[in-house]
Design a protein around this motif. Structure first.
Motif, PDB file in Angstrom:
ATOM      1  N   LEU A  63       0.822  -1.207   0.000  1.00  0.00           N
ATOM      2  CA  LEU A  63       0.000   0.000   0.000  1.00  0.00           C
ATOM      3  C   LEU A  63       0.859   1.261   0.000  1.00  0.00           C
ATOM      4  O   LEU A  63       0.538   2.238  -0.686  1.00  0.00           O
ATOM      5  CB  LEU A  63      -0.927  -0.002   1.221  1.00  0.00           C
ATOM      6  CG  LEU A  63      -2.023  -1.077   1.233  1.00  0.00           C
ATOM      7  CD1 LEU A  63      -2.770  -1.053   2.563  1.00  0.00           C
ATOM      8  CD2 LEU A  63      -2.995  -0.886   0.074  1.00  0.00           C
ATOM      9  N   ALA A  64       1.946   1.253   0.768  1.00  0.00           N
ATOM     10  CA  ALA A  64       2.831   2.420   0.792  1.00  0.00           C
ATOM     11  C   ALA A  64       3.474   2.637  -0.570  1.00  0.00           C
ATOM     12  O   ALA A  64       3.592   3.773  -1.047  1.00  0.00           O
ATOM     13  CB  ALA A  64       3.903   2.247   1.862  1.00  0.00           C
ATOM     14  N   THR A  65       3.896   1.537  -1.222  1.00  0.00           N
ATOM     15  CA  THR A  65       4.484   1.648  -2.555  1.00  0.00           C
ATOM     16  C   THR A  65       3.473   2.216  -3.533  1.00  0.00           C
ATOM     17  O   THR A  65       3.774   3.141  -4.297  1.00  0.00           O
ATOM     18  CB  THR A  65       4.964   0.271  -3.034  1.00  0.00           C
ATOM     19  OG1 THR A  65       5.962  -0.226  -2.138  1.00  0.00           O
ATOM     20  CG2 THR A  65       5.556   0.356  -4.439  1.00  0.00           C
ATOM     21  N   ALA A  66       2.265   1.672  -3.521  1.00  0.00           N
ATOM     22  CA  ALA A  66       1.227   2.143  -4.436  1.00  0.00           C
ATOM     23  C   ALA A  66       0.862   3.597  -4.163  1.00  0.00           C
ATOM     24  O   ALA A  66       0.650   4.388  -5.096  1.00  0.00           O
ATOM     25  CB  ALA A  66      -0.008   1.258  -4.311  1.00  0.00           C
ATOM     26  N   PHE A  67       0.812   3.968  -2.896  1.00  0.00           N
ATOM     27  CA  PHE A  67       0.471   5.340  -2.516  1.00  0.00           C
ATOM     28  C   PHE A  67       1.465   6.335  -3.098  1.00  0.00           C
ATOM     29  O   PHE A  67       1.091   7.334  -3.722  1.00  0.00           O
ATOM     30  CB  PHE A  67       0.436   5.432  -0.991  1.00  0.00           C
ATOM     31  CG  PHE A  67       0.219   6.823  -0.453  1.00  0.00           C
ATOM     32  CD1 PHE A  67      -1.044   7.362  -0.364  1.00  0.00           C
ATOM     33  CD2 PHE A  67       1.291   7.591  -0.018  1.00  0.00           C
ATOM     34  CE1 PHE A  67      -1.252   8.632   0.148  1.00  0.00           C
ATOM     35  CE2 PHE A  67       1.108   8.858   0.486  1.00  0.00           C
ATOM     36  CZ  PHE A  67      -0.176   9.393   0.573  1.00  0.00           C
ATOM     37  N   HIS A  68       2.756   6.049  -2.918  1.00  0.00           N
ATOM     38  CA  HIS A  68       3.768   6.997  -3.385  1.00  0.00           C
ATOM     39  C   HIS A  68       3.912   6.967  -4.915  1.00  0.00           C
ATOM     40  O   HIS A  68       4.226   8.003  -5.521  1.00  0.00           O
ATOM     41  CB  HIS A  68       5.097   6.717  -2.690  1.00  0.00           C
ATOM     42  CG  HIS A  68       5.092   7.136  -1.246  1.00  0.00           C
ATOM     43  ND1 HIS A  68       5.148   8.457  -0.862  1.00  0.00           N
ATOM     44  CD2 HIS A  68       5.008   6.419  -0.098  1.00  0.00           C
ATOM     45  CE1 HIS A  68       5.101   8.552   0.449  1.00  0.00           C
ATOM     46  NE2 HIS A  68       5.021   7.319   0.941  1.00  0.00           N
ATOM     47  N   LEU A  69       3.686   5.815  -5.532  1.00  0.00           N
ATOM     48  CA  LEU A  69       3.662   5.780  -6.995  1.00  0.00           C
ATOM     49  C   LEU A  69       2.502   6.618  -7.532  1.00  0.00           C
ATOM     50  O   LEU A  69       2.649   7.354  -8.515  1.00  0.00           O
ATOM     51  CB  LEU A  69       3.543   4.339  -7.495  1.00  0.00           C
ATOM     52  CG  LEU A  69       4.805   3.480  -7.403  1.00  0.00           C
ATOM     53  CD1 LEU A  69       4.484   2.022  -7.704  1.00  0.00           C
ATOM     54  CD2 LEU A  69       5.877   3.989  -8.371  1.00  0.00           C
ATOM     55  N   ALA A  70       1.349   6.530  -6.881  1.00  0.00           N
ATOM     56  CA  ALA A  70       0.203   7.336  -7.300  1.00  0.00           C
ATOM     57  C   ALA A  70       0.483   8.815  -7.123  1.00  0.00           C
ATOM     58  O   ALA A  70       0.100   9.643  -7.966  1.00  0.00           O
ATOM     59  CB  ALA A  70      -1.039   6.936  -6.499  1.00  0.00           C
ATOM     60  N   ARG A  71       1.179   9.172  -6.059  1.00  0.00           N
ATOM     61  CA  ARG A  71       1.540  10.577  -5.848  1.00  0.00           C
ATOM     62  C   ARG A  71       2.501  11.057  -6.919  1.00  0.00           C
ATOM     63  O   ARG A  71       2.569  12.250  -7.225  1.00  0.00           O
ATOM     64  CB  ARG A  71       2.178  10.772  -4.465  1.00  0.00           C
ATOM     65  CG  ARG A  71       1.232  10.516  -3.312  1.00  0.00           C
ATOM     66  CD  ARG A  71       1.857  10.908  -1.992  1.00  0.00           C
ATOM     67  NE  ARG A  71       1.805  12.340  -1.802  1.00  0.00           N
ATOM     68  CZ  ARG A  71       2.796  13.084  -1.320  1.00  0.00           C
ATOM     69  NH1 ARG A  71       3.937  12.507  -0.999  1.00  0.00           N
ATOM     70  NH2 ARG A  71       2.660  14.372  -1.177  1.00  0.00           N
ATOM     71  N   GLY A  72       3.264  10.123  -7.505  1.00  0.00           N
ATOM     72  CA  GLY A  72       4.175  10.477  -8.585  1.00  0.00           C
ATOM     73  C   GLY A  72       3.518  10.468  -9.955  1.00  0.00           C
ATOM     74  O   GLY A  72       4.188  10.697 -10.958  1.00  0.00           O
ATOM     75  N   GLY A  73       2.220  10.168 -10.013  1.00  0.00           N
ATOM     76  CA  GLY A  73       1.490  10.225 -11.281  1.00  0.00           C
ATOM     77  C   GLY A  73       1.213   8.888 -11.933  1.00  0.00           C
ATOM     78  O   GLY A  73       0.645   8.845 -13.025  1.00  0.00           O
ATOM     79  N   ALA A  74       1.605   7.791 -11.287  1.00  0.00           N
ATOM     80  CA  ALA A  74       1.379   6.479 -11.883  1.00  0.00           C
ATOM     81  C   ALA A  74      -0.079   6.059 -11.725  1.00  0.00           C
ATOM     82  O   ALA A  74      -0.783   6.478 -10.805  1.00  0.00           O
ATOM     83  CB  ALA A  74       2.284   5.435 -11.229  1.00  0.00           C
ATOM     84  N   ASN A  75      -0.513   5.218 -12.648  1.00  0.00           N
ATOM     85  CA  ASN A  75      -1.831   4.594 -12.585  1.00  0.00           C
ATOM     86  C   ASN A  75      -1.653   3.248 -11.888  1.00  0.00           C
ATOM     87  O   ASN A  75      -1.177   2.293 -12.499  1.00  0.00           O
ATOM     88  CB  ASN A  75      -2.393   4.425 -13.995  1.00  0.00           C
ATOM     89  CG  ASN A  75      -3.700   3.666 -14.020  1.00  0.00           C
ATOM     90  OD1 ASN A  75      -4.361   3.508 -12.994  1.00  0.00           O
ATOM     91  ND2 ASN A  75      -4.072   3.173 -15.186  1.00  0.00           N
ATOM     92  N   VAL A  76      -1.994   3.160 -10.607  1.00  0.00           N
ATOM     93  CA  VAL A  76      -1.663   1.974  -9.811  1.00  0.00           C
ATOM     94  C   VAL A  76      -2.869   1.071  -9.621  1.00  0.00           C
ATOM     95  O   VAL A  76      -4.007   1.533  -9.497  1.00  0.00           O
ATOM     96  CB  VAL A  76      -1.068   2.354  -8.439  1.00  0.00           C
ATOM     97  CG1 VAL A  76       0.229   3.123  -8.606  1.00  0.00           C
ATOM     98  CG2 VAL A  76      -2.061   3.141  -7.611  1.00  0.00           C
ATOM     99  N   GLU A  77      -2.573  -0.215  -9.576  1.00  0.00           N
ATOM    100  CA  GLU A  77      -3.577  -1.235  -9.292  1.00  0.00           C
ATOM    101  C   GLU A  77      -2.981  -2.192  -8.265  1.00  0.00           C
ATOM    102  O   GLU A  77      -1.957  -2.818  -8.519  1.00  0.00           O
ATOM    103  CB  GLU A  77      -3.969  -1.993 -10.560  1.00  0.00           C
ATOM    104  CG  GLU A  77      -4.988  -3.100 -10.327  1.00  0.00           C
ATOM    105  CD  GLU A  77      -5.345  -3.850 -11.594  1.00  0.00           C
ATOM    106  OE1 GLU A  77      -6.227  -4.726 -11.539  1.00  0.00           O
ATOM    107  OE2 GLU A  77      -4.717  -3.561 -12.644  1.00  0.00           O
ATOM    108  N   VAL A  78      -3.621  -2.286  -7.106  1.00  0.00           N
ATOM    109  CA  VAL A  78      -3.163  -3.175  -6.050  1.00  0.00           C
ATOM    110  C   VAL A  78      -3.982  -4.456  -6.098  1.00  0.00           C
ATOM    111  O   VAL A  78      -5.220  -4.405  -6.117  1.00  0.00           O
ATOM    112  CB  VAL A  78      -3.296  -2.524  -4.661  1.00  0.00           C
ATOM    113  CG1 VAL A  78      -2.848  -3.500  -3.560  1.00  0.00           C
ATOM    114  CG2 VAL A  78      -2.490  -1.236  -4.588  1.00  0.00           C
TER     115      VAL A  78
END
Length: 283
Positions: A63-78
């Motif tokens: 969740l922390a990885t996905a959170f910070h990737l999303a803050r960087g503009g990535a389209n994340v799927e957990v």
């Protein structure tokens, strides 16, 4: 409040640098990565902006990885195999945030984690709506309790003095305790009766994180920033085409057998955050 205590009768340490490297040079390992919580604004990253990233595992790490990737503009799927995020190893995590350690990378991450847990308001817009994460009158945030930490040792590993110097260089005060009386003064009477520790280190500001609150906030933030989280989604294989990783093969649905649907999810990148199961997936 009683500090959390770690006892090590023997500590094996390895410093990942050349033997002749100076303390001031090694200090750069920590200081160049330091970023105060107040400066943790959302930033677009050219390497992640717009990229589709699948994160396998919905514990604290995933969740922390996905959170910070999303803050960087990535389209994340957990994708989480269980029925809930943060319900496996993360739910049983002691939550101790100890900044004094031998590895400079882990130490830098611990410093940044401590800063975030101490002042989550700095990223509250991204962290998601929910109970206000502001600090209470005792200095605790909604994500962590300030307990202090006492590291007890059977002998004195000199490398920890280097680590302490690095922490002090970025404003983290850790105290070396070189007598049994100094150690005993940090805890309630009788707690250390029979303890054979000779030296210790004390961090008065060490934290115990609330893993449930942290996972809930990260989940809210991921969804708020447009990411997705799917539970009962068990990834069983990395999907490789022509020698290139293009996604994951996943079984979706509650129950077993006919109740599950096989699918392939495609992505530009895949992050394995499944703890002990990561090695098997990566094989």
């Amino acid at each position: 409040m009683q500090p959390h205590i770690a006892m090590m009768a023997r500590l094996r340490l390895a410093w990942p640098c050349d033997a002749g490297q100076s303390v001031s040079a090694k200090r750069h390992d920590l200081t160049h990565q330091r970023r105060p919580a107040a400066a943790m604004k959302r930033q677009s990253n050219d390497r992640t902006s717009g990229a589709k990233v699948i994160v396998v595992g919905g514990g604290i790490a995933g969740l922390a990885t996905a959170f910070h990737l999303a803050r960087g503009g990535a389209n994340v799927e957990v994708l989480e195999a269980g029925a809930f995020v943060g319900a496996e190893a993360s739910a049983h995590n002691a939550g101790m945030v100890r900044r004094l350690g031998d590895d400079p990378v882990e130490r830098a991450l611990a410093v940044r984690t401590h800063a975030f847990l101490s002042a989550p308001d700095a990223v509250s817009d991204d962290f998601g709506k929910g109970p206000a994460p502001s600090n209470d009158r005792n200095g605790h945030s909604a994500l962590a309790r300030r307990t202090g930490a006492l590291l007890l040792l059977g002998h004195e590993p000199m490398r920890l003095h280097d680590a302490a110097a690095h922490l002090r260089a970025v404003g983290v005060d850790v105290e070396f305790l070189d007598t049994t009386s100094a150690i005993s003064a940090k805890v309630a009477s009788g707690v250390l009766d029979g303890c054979t520790a000779r030296v210790g280190w004390y961090d008065a500001d060490a934290l115990i994180a609330d893993s449930a609150a942290l996972c809930a906030g990260l989940r809210r933030g991921i969804l708020r920033m447009g990411g997705s989280i799917e539970t009962n989604a068990r990834v069983h294989r990395l999907h490789v085409v022509g020698g290139r990783l293009v996604g994951v093969d996943v079984d979706v649905g509650a129950g077993a057998g006919a109740g599950r649907t096989a699918a392939t999810r495609f992505a530009d990148a895949v992050v394995l955050a499944t703890g002990a199961w990561s090695a098997a997936l990566a094989a």
